[in-house]
Motif scaffolding. Structure first.
Motif, short mmCIF file in Angstrom:
data_model
loop_
_atom_site.label_atom_id
_atom_site.label_comp_id
_atom_site.label_asym_id
_atom_site.label_seq_id
_atom_site.Cartn_x
_atom_site.Cartn_y
_atom_site.Cartn_z
N MET A 43 6.13 2.67 5.18
CA MET A 43 4.80 2.28 4.68
C MET A 43 4.39 3.21 3.55
O MET A 43 3.96 2.77 2.50
N ARG A 44 4.52 4.51 3.80
CA ARG A 44 4.12 5.50 2.80
C ARG A 44 4.96 5.34 1.54
O ARG A 44 4.44 5.34 0.42
N ARG A 45 6.27 5.22 1.71
CA ARG A 45 7.17 5.08 0.56
C ARG A 45 6.77 3.90 -0.32
O ARG A 45 6.66 4.04 -1.53
N ARG A 46 6.53 2.76 0.32
CA ARG A 46 6.20 1.56 -0.45
C ARG A 46 4.82 1.69 -1.08
O ARG A 46 4.61 1.28 -2.23
N ARG A 47 3.86 2.24 -0.35
CA ARG A 47 2.51 2.42 -0.89
C ARG A 47 2.55 3.29 -2.14
O ARG A 47 1.93 2.97 -3.16
N VAL A 48 3.30 4.38 -2.09
CA VAL A 48 3.43 5.29 -3.22
C VAL A 48 4.11 4.59 -4.40
O VAL A 48 3.70 4.74 -5.55
N GLU A 49 5.17 3.81 -4.11
CA GLU A 49 5.85 3.06 -5.17
C GLU A 49 4.89 2.14 -5.92
O GLU A 49 4.99 1.95 -7.12
N LEU A 50 3.96 1.55 -5.18
CA LEU A 50 3.00 0.62 -5.78
C LEU A 50 1.80 1.33 -6.40
O LEU A 50 0.94 0.69 -6.99
N GLY A 51 1.74 2.64 -6.24
CA GLY A 51 0.65 3.41 -6.83
C GLY A 51 -0.68 3.22 -6.13
O GLY A 51 -1.74 3.28 -6.76
N THR A 102 -3.53 4.12 -2.99
CA THR A 102 -4.00 5.19 -2.11
C THR A 102 -4.07 4.66 -0.68
O THR A 102 -4.08 3.44 -0.45
N GLN A 103 -4.15 5.58 0.27
CA GLN A 103 -4.32 5.18 1.66
C GLN A 103 -5.64 4.43 1.83
O GLN A 103 -5.71 3.46 2.59
N GLU A 104 -6.64 4.85 1.12
CA GLU A 104 -7.95 4.19 1.21
C GLU A 104 -7.87 2.75 0.73
O GLU A 104 -8.44 1.85 1.35
N GLN A 105 -7.16 2.50 -0.35
CA GLN A 105 -7.04 1.14 -0.89
C GLN A 105 -6.32 0.22 0.10
O GLN A 105 -6.75 -0.90 0.34
N VAL A 106 -5.23 0.70 0.67
CA VAL A 106 -4.48 -0.12 1.63
C VAL A 106 -5.33 -0.35 2.87
O VAL A 106 -5.43 -1.48 3.37
N GLY A 107 -5.97 0.69 3.37
CA GLY A 107 -6.82 0.56 4.55
C GLY A 107 -7.95 -0.42 4.34
O GLY A 107 -8.26 -1.24 5.21
N GLN A 156 -6.80 5.90 9.56
CA GLN A 156 -5.88 5.11 10.37
C GLN A 156 -4.56 4.92 9.63
O GLN A 156 -3.49 4.99 10.24
N ILE A 157 -4.62 4.71 8.32
CA ILE A 157 -3.39 4.60 7.52
C ILE A 157 -2.61 5.90 7.60
O ILE A 157 -1.39 5.89 7.76
N GLN A 158 -3.31 7.04 7.53
CA GLN A 158 -2.64 8.34 7.68
C GLN A 158 -1.90 8.42 9.01
O GLN A 158 -0.75 8.87 9.06
#
Length: 139
Positions: free
Chosen positions: A15-23, A25-30, A39-41
């Motif tokens: 999850m983290r790897r893909r989120r970072v690839e897409l640029g 933040t945890q807040e945006q995904v959450g 919760q994302i953390q």
């Protein structure tokens, strides 16, 4: 470590790897999947389990598939189709759900069109609108 914990950790790492690839933040995904950034953390650390329904939403939002996210496939999703931070920032969970419902309704209706030439013409119209909007943003 239990097998379940290893699976949760693998899901979190990917999850983290893909989120970072897409640029993103945890807040945006959450925000888009309806949970807090905390919760994302916890998901990313493997501290909390991800429900099946939430896993599907996460895979959709991160433009990947569940097999890769769970570690049952090593075929990494292509990094193309990068989502801009602004596009995510403007999407509240309610707006995202409404947009998905509208898109699914449109796909269902599109599938009922029997004539290939009509489907092709509609596809061309949609592409033209998107391209025109994209070029207007660049100006």
């Amino acid at each position: 470590m239990e097998r379940e914990q290893l699976i949760e950790r693998k899901i979190g790492e990917r999850m983290r790897r893909r989120r970072v690839e897409l640029g993103l933040t945890q807040e945006q995904v959450g925000q888009v999947i309806g949970v807090s950034y905390q919760q994302i953390q916890k998901f990313e650390r493997g501290a909390n389990r991800v429900s099946a329904a939430r896993l599907i939403l996460i895979a959709e939002r991160l433009r990947t598939d569940i097999d890769w996210l769970c570690g049952t496939s090593d075929t990494h999703p292509p990094p193309g189709g990068r989502i801009t931070r602004d596009a995510w920032a403007d999407r509240t969970p309610d707006a995202a759900i409404q947009a998905e419902r509208a898109a699914l309704d449109l796909v269902r209706q599109f599938a009922q069109i029997d004539q290939g030439s009509v489907r092709s013409a509609l596809g061309g119209l949609v592409r033209a609108v998107v391209e025109r909007r994209s070029s207007a943003r660049r100006v």
